[in-house]
Design a protein around this motif. Sequence first.
Motif, mmCIF file in Angstrom:
data_model
loop_
_atom_site.group_PDB
_atom_site.id
_atom_site.type_symbol
_atom_site.label_atom_id
_atom_site.label_comp_id
_atom_site.label_asym_id
_atom_site.label_seq_id
_atom_site.Cartn_x
_atom_site.Cartn_y
_atom_site.Cartn_z
ATOM 1 N N VAL A 150 -7.740 -12.838 -4.786
ATOM 2 C CA VAL A 150 -6.851 -11.816 -5.337
ATOM 3 C C VAL A 150 -7.638 -10.784 -6.133
ATOM 4 C CG1 VAL A 150 -4.961 -11.417 -6.965
ATOM 5 C CG2 VAL A 150 -4.836 -13.328 -5.376
ATOM 6 N N GLN A 151 -8.571 -11.253 -6.980
ATOM 7 C CA GLN A 151 -9.366 -10.333 -7.784
ATOM 8 C C GLN A 151 -10.275 -9.465 -6.922
ATOM 9 O OE1 GLN A 151 -8.975 -9.836 -11.042
ATOM 10 N NE2 GLN A 151 -7.333 -11.349 -11.039
ATOM 11 N N ASN A 152 -10.836 -10.037 -5.863
ATOM 12 C CA ASN A 152 -11.685 -9.249 -4.959
ATOM 13 C C ASN A 152 -10.892 -8.131 -4.291
ATOM 14 O OD1 ASN A 152 -14.026 -10.709 -5.470
ATOM 15 N ND2 ASN A 152 -13.631 -12.181 -3.837
ATOM 16 N N SER A 153 -9.669 -8.438 -3.870
ATOM 17 C CA SER A 153 -8.845 -7.414 -3.244
ATOM 18 C C SER A 153 -8.468 -6.321 -4.246
ATOM 19 C CB SER A 153 -7.582 -8.044 -2.647
ATOM 20 O OG SER A 153 -6.735 -8.564 -3.663
ATOM 21 N N ILE A 154 -8.200 -6.708 -5.498
ATOM 22 C CA ILE A 154 -7.849 -5.720 -6.518
ATOM 23 C C ILE A 154 -9.024 -4.786 -6.780
ATOM 24 C CG2 ILE A 154 -7.257 -5.415 -8.949
ATOM 25 C CD1 ILE A 154 -5.664 -7.994 -8.800
ATOM 26 N N VAL A 155 -10.222 -5.348 -6.931
ATOM 27 C CA VAL A 155 -11.404 -4.525 -7.232
ATOM 28 C C VAL A 155 -11.702 -3.564 -6.080
ATOM 29 C CG1 VAL A 155 -13.890 -4.602 -7.620
ATOM 30 C CG2 VAL A 155 -12.406 -6.220 -8.802
ATOM 31 N N GLY A 156 -11.640 -4.061 -4.838
ATOM 32 C CA GLY A 156 -11.935 -3.193 -3.702
ATOM 33 C C GLY A 156 -10.949 -2.051 -3.568
ATOM 34 N N ARG A 157 -9.673 -2.355 -3.683
ATOM 35 C CA ARG A 157 -8.655 -1.308 -3.544
ATOM 36 C C ARG A 157 -8.674 -0.347 -4.728
ATOM 37 N NH1 ARG A 157 -4.189 -5.708 -1.400
ATOM 38 N NH2 ARG A 157 -4.916 -5.720 0.771
ATOM 39 N N TYR A 158 -8.918 -0.858 -5.905
ATOM 40 C CA TYR A 158 -8.988 0.006 -7.080
ATOM 41 C C TYR A 158 -10.157 0.977 -6.978
ATOM 42 C CZ TYR A 158 -8.627 1.286 -12.019
ATOM 43 O OH TYR A 158 -8.468 1.976 -13.195
ATOM 44 N N PHE A 159 -11.258 0.518 -6.378
ATOM 45 C CA PHE A 159 -12.430 1.382 -6.202
ATOM 46 C C PHE A 159 -12.107 2.575 -5.308
ATOM 47 C CE2 PHE A 159 -16.102 2.464 -3.516
ATOM 48 C CZ PHE A 159 -16.978 2.957 -4.493
ATOM 49 N N TYR A 160 -11.382 2.335 -4.213
ATOM 50 C CA TYR A 160 -11.045 3.425 -3.296
ATOM 51 C C TYR A 160 -10.115 4.434 -3.959
ATOM 52 C CZ TYR A 160 -13.186 0.825 0.514
ATOM 53 O OH TYR A 160 -14.088 0.168 1.317
ATOM 54 N N TYR A 161 -9.260 3.993 -4.843
ATOM 55 C CA TYR A 161 -8.374 4.924 -5.524
ATOM 56 C C TYR A 161 -9.088 5.718 -6.622
ATOM 57 C CZ TYR A 161 -3.947 3.637 -3.358
ATOM 58 O OH TYR A 161 -2.914 3.464 -2.468
ATOM 59 N N LEU B 208 -5.026 8.412 0.927
ATOM 60 C CA LEU B 208 -5.045 9.765 1.488
ATOM 61 C C LEU B 208 -4.056 10.686 0.783
ATOM 62 C CD1 LEU B 208 -5.245 8.886 5.303
ATOM 63 C CD2 LEU B 208 -7.120 9.504 3.757
ATOM 64 N N LEU B 209 -2.944 10.119 0.308
ATOM 65 C CA LEU B 209 -1.915 10.921 -0.365
ATOM 66 C C LEU B 209 -2.018 10.847 -1.884
ATOM 67 C CD1 LEU B 209 1.133 9.965 1.910
ATOM 68 C CD2 LEU B 209 -0.407 11.928 2.130
ATOM 69 N N TRP B 210 -3.115 10.296 -2.390
ATOM 70 C CA TRP B 210 -3.262 10.115 -3.832
ATOM 71 C C TRP B 210 -3.326 11.443 -4.572
ATOM 72 C CZ3 TRP B 210 -2.203 6.959 -7.440
ATOM 73 C CH2 TRP B 210 -2.876 6.928 -8.656
ATOM 74 N N SER B 211 -3.753 12.500 -3.888
ATOM 75 C CA SER B 211 -3.861 13.805 -4.543
ATOM 76 C C SER B 211 -2.489 14.401 -4.872
ATOM 77 C CB SER B 211 -4.641 14.779 -3.657
ATOM 78 O OG SER B 211 -3.988 14.945 -2.401
ATOM 79 N N GLY C 142 -1.758 -11.004 8.968
ATOM 80 C CA GLY C 142 -0.890 -9.908 9.386
ATOM 81 C C GLY C 142 -0.380 -9.095 8.209
ATOM 82 N N ARG C 143 0.006 -9.783 7.136
ATOM 83 C CA ARG C 143 0.481 -9.068 5.955
ATOM 84 C C ARG C 143 -0.652 -8.296 5.285
ATOM 85 N NH1 ARG C 143 4.925 -12.750 2.717
ATOM 86 N NH2 ARG C 143 6.403 -12.994 4.444
ATOM 87 N N ALA C 144 -1.859 -8.857 5.302
ATOM 88 C CA ALA C 144 -2.997 -8.138 4.719
ATOM 89 C C ALA C 144 -3.288 -6.859 5.498
ATOM 90 C CB ALA C 144 -4.225 -9.041 4.692
ATOM 91 N N PHE C 145 -3.141 -6.909 6.817
ATOM 92 C CA PHE C 145 -3.360 -5.711 7.632
ATOM 93 C C PHE C 145 -2.330 -4.638 7.300
ATOM 94 C CE2 PHE C 145 -2.331 -3.279 11.487
ATOM 95 C CZ PHE C 145 -3.565 -2.674 11.724
ATOM 96 N N VAL C 146 -1.063 -5.035 7.184
ATOM 97 C CA VAL C 146 -0.010 -4.068 6.842
ATOM 98 C C VAL C 146 -0.262 -3.471 5.456
ATOM 99 C CG1 VAL C 146 2.457 -3.783 6.408
ATOM 100 C CG2 VAL C 146 1.686 -5.181 8.330
ATOM 101 N N ALA C 147 -0.650 -4.317 4.504
ATOM 102 C CA ALA C 147 -0.918 -3.823 3.148
ATOM 103 C C ALA C 147 -2.108 -2.865 3.133
ATOM 104 C CB ALA C 147 -1.169 -4.999 2.206
ATOM 105 N N ASP C 148 -3.152 -3.169 3.901
ATOM 106 C CA ASP C 148 -4.319 -2.281 3.959
ATOM 107 C C ASP C 148 -3.947 -0.924 4.550
ATOM 108 O OD1 ASP C 148 -5.981 -4.162 2.821
ATOM 109 O OD2 ASP C 148 -6.642 -4.978 4.754
ATOM 110 N N VAL C 149 -3.105 -0.931 5.576
ATOM 111 C CA VAL C 149 -2.689 0.339 6.191
ATOM 112 C C VAL C 149 -1.884 1.182 5.201
ATOM 113 C CG1 VAL C 149 -1.265 1.364 7.998
ATOM 114 C CG2 VAL C 149 -2.763 -0.560 8.542
ATOM 115 N N LEU C 150 -0.919 0.555 4.524
ATOM 116 C CA LEU C 150 -0.072 1.296 3.587
ATOM 117 C C LEU C 150 -0.868 1.779 2.375
ATOM 118 C CD1 LEU C 150 3.190 -0.865 3.661
ATOM 119 C CD2 LEU C 150 2.701 1.262 4.885
ATOM 120 N N LEU C 151 -1.742 0.920 1.849
ATOM 121 C CA LEU C 151 -2.549 1.343 0.702
ATOM 122 C C LEU C 151 -3.595 2.374 1.103
ATOM 123 C CD1 LEU C 151 -3.022 -2.084 -1.114
ATOM 124 C CD2 LEU C 151 -1.502 -0.206 -1.747
ATOM 125 N N GLY C 152 -4.102 2.280 2.327
ATOM 126 C CA GLY C 152 -5.010 3.322 2.816
ATOM 127 C C GLY C 152 -4.311 4.659 2.945
#
Length: 233
Positions: A220-231, A145-148, A131-141
């Motif tokens: 933890v490292q897999n999640s960091i690499v995946g999220r860092y790639f999207y940013y 979108l607002l990274w610009s 559940g926490r991973a889902f919330v974190a994915d939504v907020l980081l996603g």
Amino acid sequence: PAVDGMEDVEKEGTAGVSIGSIPPSSLGQKESYRSRPYVWIRAILWRMGVDFLAAGLDEIRNSTDVVVDSVTRPSMSSTGFVTFKTLTPVTVTTSAPLTYDRTNPMEITVAPEPRDIVWRNVQIDRDIGAGRAFVADVLLGLGVLLWSIPLTLIQAWAKVENVALIPGLEWVDQIQDGAWKSFINGYLPVITLLGLILLLPLIFQWVATSYEKRKTLSDVQNSIVGRYFYYQL
């Protein structure tokens, strides 16, 4: 079966198995279910043919049990370790489907190395972590979108004129009578952007370990690499 025995697993060549997905709420589930005040509501819904509402009540009850158990019985865990002396029972155990009831099979995998385990997160229930991973994915996603927005602000405000408005930094605009102004205006936005990008892995690591409560450093490292790639897109 012991958690501390994982160190002996590597030294003596024995094998370990990690057993997960055993929710603490399943202990005494039938007794607590019979004492629920809305059991008769569920029975009426089934008789009326509104089975999806009854299934919704079951899902709410299960989610509530997980949260309540995590607060009232924090010492219980859905993750356990079993140590075997030979590799044969490890192969059999990880290959055979095991279950403690008809609807909740156990997730059994070969245990990771002790150095890869985040021990303070081992006792966290899998459903709570999901559940926490889902919330974190939504907020980081949403952040992707607002990274610009921060990038645009950096390009607009990272100039000598704006830096000189900060109390104590008026001297920046007076370096060699402004001869370095064009040089600073050219490199200051780039340096500021690189500093912001360098903070992203630290933020993602804190989210994965302190909020999502991931149980292994490799996860933890897999999640960091995946999220860092999207940013970086």
